[in-house]
Design an enzyme around this catalytic site. Sequence first.
Site, PDB file in Angstrom:
ATOM      1  N   ALA A 146       0.791  -1.054  -0.020  1.00 23.17           N
ATOM      2  CA  ALA A 146       0.135   0.128  -0.264  1.00 23.17           C
ATOM      3  C   ALA A 146       0.841   1.235  -0.045  1.00 23.17           C
ATOM      4  CB  ALA A 146      -1.147   0.051   1.411  1.00 23.17           C
ATOM      5  N   TYR A 194       7.531 -12.472 -14.665  1.00 24.97           N
ATOM      6  CA  TYR A 194       6.566 -11.572 -14.114  1.00 24.97           C
ATOM      7  C   TYR A 194       5.100 -12.004 -14.669  1.00 24.97           C
ATOM      8  CZ  TYR A 194       3.363  -7.725 -13.838  1.00 24.97           C
ATOM      9  OH  TYR A 194       2.388  -6.802 -13.497  1.00 24.97           O
TER      10      TYR A 194
END
Length: 295
Positions: A23, A168
Site C-alpha cells: 500500500a 512476471y
Amino acid sequence: MSTRWTTADLPDLTGRTIVVTGATAGLGEVTTRELARAGAHVVMAVRNEQKAADILRGMGPTKGQIEIRHLDVADLGSVREFGWNWSDPIDVLINNAGIMQVPLAHTRDGLELQMATNYFGAFALTRTLLPHITDRVVSLSSQLHRTGHVRLDDLAWKTRKYDDLAAYADSKLAVVLFSSELQRRLTAVNSPVRSITAHPGIARTSLASHAGGLTGRINYLGPLLNTVEQGALPTLYAATQDVPGGSYVGPDGLASIKGYPTIRRPSRTARNENLARDLWDETNKVVGADLAFAL
C-alpha cells in the site's frame, strides 16, 4: 456494457475492515486512500512502515481510519507472523503487492522473487487470513498473464534460463489460476466468501520504471494508458461492488488496456481448471504444511 464507474460511486464503507498489501505506492496507495475516504478501516500491510507513515501524513483527512502493520509478502515467515497473529474480522483482503521485471533473486524460502511477491505471498496470506474474512478476496493480476506459462516442475526458476518479463507474466498467470481455484473451493464448501481477480490495464505507475524495453517506457505512452487513479478503479470495483465470485475485472477499453471497470475474460490457459488444481496442489507443497490450504 461499461457504466463508467468511478470513485464517486463507492458506497459508504463505514464499519468495514479492508487489508491492502503493497500500500505504499501506485495502485495500493490510491486504493488505500479511496477506501479510507469512503469510510473503511484500512490496514496498510507493508514492508516499509516509515514510508507508509510518510504517505499517511500526506494523504489528508479521511472518513475511515488507516492503520499500518508490517508485512513482507515475499517472506513466508513474515506472512506467518502477520496472519497467525491476526484476530479481528476482515471484510476484504486485497492482494495488491507486486514487483515487475527484477533481476534474478531468490528469497530465504528459495523462491524466485517475483513469484514469491506476486503469487506465493498472496496464496499464503490468503490461507492464514481466510478464517477471518467475511466477504471477499481480491487478487491483482495483469493482462500480461496471457503470455505466461506455469511450469509446475520449476516454479522457483531454478532450472530454466531466467527471463525477468516471463517470470512476471508467469506469476500473474498463477494469480488468476489461484483466484479462480479458490472460488471453486469456496463454492464447494458453501462459503459466502468470494474470490475475485482484478487488473489495472496498463497504468502509469513506477512498477516497471527501472525496466528496459516497452515496459520500461510505459510512462511515456501518455493518453494510451490509465492514470494511477484510473488503474485502481478495477480493484476498488472488485472490492466493493456486487461482483460474482470468480470474476476477472479490468478496464473496458480495447484489449482492456484503459477505461472503466467491467467484468472481462482471462486467457484460455487461466481458465484451465486442471492446471489450476495442479498448481494449487504444488503450491501447497512449496509453502509448507502450516500454510497449505485444507479446502
